[in-house]
Design an enzyme around this catalytic site. Structure first.
Site, PDB file in Angstrom:
ATOM      1  N   ASP A   1       6.406  -6.471  -0.375  1.00  0.00           N
ATOM      2  CA  ASP A   1       6.215  -7.914  -0.278  1.00  0.00           C
ATOM      3  C   ASP A   1       7.132  -8.565   0.758  1.00  0.00           C
ATOM      4  O   ASP A   1       8.344  -8.329   0.787  1.00  0.00           O
ATOM      5  CB  ASP A   1       6.458  -8.589  -1.641  1.00  0.00           C
ATOM      6  CG  ASP A   1       5.302  -8.367  -2.604  1.00  0.00           C
ATOM      7  OD1 ASP A   1       4.169  -8.117  -2.145  1.00  0.00           O
ATOM      8  OD2 ASP A   1       5.537  -8.447  -3.828  1.00  0.00           O
TER       9      ASP A   1
ATOM     10  N   ARG B   1       2.365 -14.133  -9.548  1.00  0.00           N
ATOM     11  CA  ARG B   1       3.555 -13.426  -9.080  1.00  0.00           C
ATOM     12  C   ARG B   1       4.720 -14.369  -8.872  1.00  0.00           C
ATOM     13  O   ARG B   1       4.572 -15.437  -8.263  1.00  0.00           O
ATOM     14  CB  ARG B   1       3.259 -12.704  -7.758  1.00  0.00           C
ATOM     15  CG  ARG B   1       4.381 -11.749  -7.321  1.00  0.00           C
ATOM     16  CD  ARG B   1       4.128 -11.230  -5.922  1.00  0.00           C
ATOM     17  NE  ARG B   1       4.510 -12.202  -4.891  1.00  0.00           N
ATOM     18  CZ  ARG B   1       4.183 -12.080  -3.608  1.00  0.00           C
ATOM     19  NH1 ARG B   1       3.436 -11.071  -3.200  1.00  0.00           N
ATOM     20  NH2 ARG B   1       4.588 -12.995  -2.736  1.00  0.00           N
TER      21      ARG B   1
ATOM     22  N   HIS C   1       3.197  -1.200  -2.814  1.00  0.00           N
ATOM     23  CA  HIS C   1       2.132  -1.261  -3.814  1.00  0.00           C
ATOM     24  C   HIS C   1       0.792  -1.562  -3.164  1.00  0.00           C
ATOM     25  O   HIS C   1       0.723  -2.002  -2.017  1.00  0.00           O
ATOM     26  CB  HIS C   1       2.445  -2.270  -4.919  1.00  0.00           C
ATOM     27  CG  HIS C   1       2.695  -3.663  -4.444  1.00  0.00           C
ATOM     28  ND1 HIS C   1       3.884  -4.065  -3.888  1.00  0.00           N
ATOM     29  CD2 HIS C   1       1.892  -4.765  -4.432  1.00  0.00           C
ATOM     30  CE1 HIS C   1       3.824  -5.344  -3.558  1.00  0.00           C
ATOM     31  NE2 HIS C   1       2.616  -5.794  -3.860  1.00  0.00           N
TER      32      HIS C   1
ATOM     33  N   HIS D   1       1.790  -2.105   0.984  1.00  0.00           N
ATOM     34  CA  HIS D   1       2.792  -3.014   1.549  1.00  0.00           C
ATOM     35  C   HIS D   1       3.960  -3.201   0.594  1.00  0.00           C
ATOM     36  O   HIS D   1       3.855  -2.968  -0.611  1.00  0.00           O
ATOM     37  CB  HIS D   1       2.172  -4.376   1.867  1.00  0.00           C
ATOM     38  CG  HIS D   1       1.707  -5.129   0.652  1.00  0.00           C
ATOM     39  ND1 HIS D   1       0.577  -4.779  -0.053  1.00  0.00           N
ATOM     40  CD2 HIS D   1       2.218  -6.215   0.017  1.00  0.00           C
ATOM     41  CE1 HIS D   1       0.404  -5.611  -1.069  1.00  0.00           C
ATOM     42  NE2 HIS D   1       1.399  -6.487  -1.054  1.00  0.00           N
TER      43      HIS D   1
END
Length: 310
Positions: free
Chosen positions: A107, A280, A265, A105
């Site tokens: 983000d 994150r 990623h 995906h």
């Protein structure tokens, strides 16, 4: 591996290329909110060139230090459009107790203002496994034959956060009662978003063309569900060809930064039930634009609370 040496304010910044199409390690920098402008520019240049960059030995960073450094690269978003962090509104814990991002995906593509950059810091790592792999969506597009480029250049896709979880969760959770996981899923879709994005977007800083896909894609506009899945899988397979990827084995003190406009990623879930936690931070991005200058369109939901538009 090749390396580029750059001297700045008495510090030797060493950029070590990790693969032909994606990935570099940056040595010689102690990350903080006090970095000088030239060093920040070198870091950003390395990021735009290599799509994802890695820093070792940043044990001195805590949440505050990570945020202070990240703000040198852009404006912070909230942690997530729907998932809340009561401890810090700008940090999303990537915690194996609640979810595993073991699906390809980019983000937060289900909103119109797709984040530009993500900054991920190791907090707690398993004894084995838990690597993360990134893929260059720019390299994937560049390697398409002319016939496929002609097809994808005009395609659009609907992205949503209410995607097919059942296709992406690990089998150990299926059929069982995992309360934490279920609660996380319910929060993730507490507000539903749908956005129509071009399958090929133009990078706002480099001008490169990149494939905008990943697991948040619900369907391709104008195609049947069967056709959508066939074309989507064809293109996804191009993105995740091993030649387009780099895989990172996390160590204590590691920090990764990736260009969310040019990558996908996948967090490899090969660490059994061991704890794994990373924090994150994301930075505001623009609304994607197609190669003919048309901006993405929101279908459902308003993400203005989540992020400004860069």
């Amino acid at each position: 591996m090749t390396a580029q040496l750059e001297r700045n304010a008495g510090t030797e910044v060493r950029v070590v290329k990790l693969g032909a199409n994606i990935g570099a390690r940056v040595d010689g920098v102690r990350l903080s909110g006090d970095l000088d402008a030239e060093t920040v520019a070198r870091i950003r240049s390395a990021l735009l060139t290599h799509k994802v960059i890695f820093f070792r030995d940043q044990q001195h960073l805590d949440d505050a230090g990570q945020l202070a450094f990240a703000q040198l690269l852009g404006d912070l978003t909230l942690a997530h459009p729907t998932v809340r962090n009561k401890d810090n509104a700008n940090i999303l814990p990537i915690d194996s107790d609640y979810s595993k991002a073991n699906s390809w995906h980019t983000d937060v593509t289900f909103v119109d203002r797709v984040p530009a950059i993500s900054v991920l810091r190791a907090v707690q790592l398993p004894e084995y496994g838990g690597t993360t792999t990134w893929a260059s969506t720019v390299s994937a597009y560049e390697k398409l034959p002319a016939s496929l480029k002609a097809l994808v250049d005009s395609l659009w896709a609907v992205h949503t956060n209410a995607y097919d979880y059942a296709a992406n969760v690990d089998e150990a959770r299926i059929g069982g009662v995992d309360v934490k996981f279920q609660q996380y899923r319910e929060e993730f879709v507490s507000d539903v978003y749908e956005t129509e994005h071009p399958v090929v977007r133009v990078h706002p800083e480099t001008g490169e063309r990149a494939l905008l896909l990943g697991h948040f894609v619900k369907r391709l506009v104008g195609l049947t569900s069967t056709e959508s899945q066939a074309v989507f899988q064809l293109l996804q397979n191009r993105v995740t060809q091993l030649e387009n990827t780099v895989r990172w084995s996390w160590q204590d003190g590691d920090l990764a930064i990736w260009d969310n406009r040019a990558t996908q990623h996948y967090a490899v879930a090969d660490y059994d039930d061991l704890p794994r936690r990373l924090h994150r931070v994301t930075l505001a991005g623009d609304v994607p634009v197609s190669i003919d200058g048309v901006r993405s369109t929101t279908r459902t939901g308003d993400a203005s609370h989540y992020s400004t538009v860069s």
